[in-house]
Design a protein around this motif. Structure first.
Motif, short mmCIF file in Angstrom:
data_model
loop_
_atom_site.label_atom_id
_atom_site.label_comp_id
_atom_site.label_asym_id
_atom_site.label_seq_id
_atom_site.Cartn_x
_atom_site.Cartn_y
_atom_site.Cartn_z
N GLY A 23 40.20 2.46 15.95
CA GLY A 23 40.57 1.11 16.38
C GLY A 23 39.89 0.69 17.67
N LEU A 24 39.62 1.65 18.56
CA LEU A 24 38.96 1.32 19.83
C LEU A 24 37.52 0.87 19.62
N SER A 25 36.93 1.22 18.47
CA SER A 25 35.56 0.80 18.16
C SER A 25 35.54 -0.45 17.31
N VAL A 26 36.26 -0.44 16.19
CA VAL A 26 36.22 -1.57 15.28
C VAL A 26 36.87 -2.81 15.91
N GLY A 27 37.71 -2.60 16.91
CA GLY A 27 38.39 -3.72 17.56
C GLY A 27 37.54 -4.50 18.54
N ARG A 28 36.35 -4.02 18.86
CA ARG A 28 35.46 -4.74 19.78
C ARG A 28 34.95 -6.03 19.15
N ALA A 29 34.75 -7.04 19.97
CA ALA A 29 34.34 -8.36 19.48
C ALA A 29 32.86 -8.37 19.14
#
Length: 401
Positions: free
Chosen positions: A390-396
């Motif tokens: 989530g910390l990666s895919v959540g980036r804009a």
């Protein structure tokens, strides 16, 4: 200078009634989980009717997920040829037919109807994000949360009343499962006005370059992985939570009610995330916190099952939020409608192939060990893996133009 197709598309949009269109979208969404979740509380009587083992019973939840994976890549091309509106309408009719077939009362009809249900839902799963991206490009996050709320609420309500309806009708589980056909039937009737103003061809849905670039994009694979992990855990719980609770001492009615409680819990993050998805600069915090809350719920079921209503609610909130994010990432990470359609098909193909393993593996693990603790612990570890992802895919970031 706009093309003829683009001009026709603009004219098409100008003739729409937005409120009626949104109502139709929400009712379609309400039909996309309830036919699957309705089976969970009735799985034990179904197993007894046909003497099914855990793997055979888990297959009833796995088959729709396999259908999602197999049908999803073709949905965009079908909609390109026939139009989004007509394709969605046909998917609703197929869903009604699949529910009727599943409720016919024989083993072959049970499995065949389940496959038809999965295929019909797969089409609508892929096309709804594209429809939102096309007609409501500035409200994708808000409307995604809205249709996820509709989907979750309907699924929870159907699960909660499945056993009481079964007892009230007194005609066995087939009659109870058949009642869920009322949702897609109502959605099809409400969708009829959209057929009068349908697009002959939906621009961009079959763009080969967009399709190819999505499969080469690492971010697309992250979206697919987040969806796959979410659905692996979530659909394993949909299949087996009533059995887990009954083994812990709950009655079938209470287990069914808690099964619905788990899904209704997902309505809470749906309401909260509508404004958050619009205001936050990215989704990293949400994409981390959602599976973390799911992990807390699973840990509680293992350590202190007497407080099952609390843990089930926490799990439902966490995984409901993760499911909303999984759906929203398709629109939020796509740079264009054609990319959204391709990303939706690709992520659901890969994600649901992985998710299809959940009910079977979890059920088989329990049958081998005689306990639900290790299967629950395995799902807990997958939640922790989701936190990192989530910390990666959540980036804009965006895929495509």
């Amino acid at each position: 200078m706009p093309s003829t197709t683009a001009a026709a598309h603009h004219a098409h949009r100008s003739t729409r009634h937005p409120a009626l269109l949104v109502a139709g979208i929400l009712l379609i969404a309400a039909s996309l989980r309830a036919p699957i979740t309705a089976l969970g509380p009735l799985l034990e009587p179904v197993r007894q009717s046909f003497a099914l083992n855990a793997s055979q019973a888990g297959l009833l939840t796995t088959l729709p997920l396999l259908a999602f994976a197999l049908v999803s890549p073709a949905a965009a091309s079908v909609a390109h040829r026939h139009g989004l509106e007509r394709t969605l309408f046909v998917s609703l009719l197929l869903l009604v037919a699949g529910i009727a077939l599943r409720s016919a009362g024989s083993a072959w009809a049970l499995y065949a109807g389940t496959c038809v249900i999965g295929g019909a839902i797969a089409i609508a799963n892929v096309l709804l994000p594209s429809l939102l991206k096309r007609d409501f490009p500035r409200q994708v996050a808000k409307l995604t949360a809205g249709y996820a709320l509709s989907m979750i609420a309907a699924a929870g309500l159907v699960s909660a009343v499945a056993v009481p309806i079964d007892r009230a009708l007194g005609a066995g589980w087939p009659a109870s499962l058949a009642t869920v056909a009322l949702l897609p039937l109502a959605a099809a009737l409400l969708w009829l006005p959209q057929l009068r103003s349908r697009t002959v061809s939906t621009p961009g849905l079959a763009d080969g370059l967009a399709h190819a670039s999505v499969w080469r994009a690492p971010l697309a694979w992250q979206v697919a992985a987040y969806l796959g992990l979410t659905c692996f855990i979530y659909f394993a719980a949909i299949a087996w939570l009533p059995a887990i609770l009954q083994q812990a001492g709950d009655s079938s009615a209470r287990a069914g009610a808690l099964h619905g409680w788990m899904q209704l819990a997902g309505a809470v993050p749906a309401l909260l995330m509508m404004p958050l998805l619009q205001r936050l600069p990215d989704q990293r915090l949400l994409a981390f916190a959602a599976p973390a809350l799911g992990a807390v719920g699973l840990a509680g079921l293992i350590a202190l099952p007497a407080l099952a209503p609390v843990w089930v609610f926490a799990f439902g909130m966490g995984m409901g939020a993760a499911l909303i994010l999984s759906l929203a990432f398709v629109g939020l990470r796509a740079g264009h409608q054609r990319t959204a359609a391709s990303l939706s098909g690709m992520s659901q193909c890969i994600g649901y192939l992985f998710a299809a393993l959940g009910p079977i593996l979890v059920g088989d693990l329990h049958e081998r060990l005689g306990s639900w603790n290790l299967p629950l612990a395995a799902c807990l570890l997958l939640c922790l893996a989701m936190c990192a992802l989530g910390l990666s895919v959540g980036r804009a970031r965006h895929i495509g133009p």
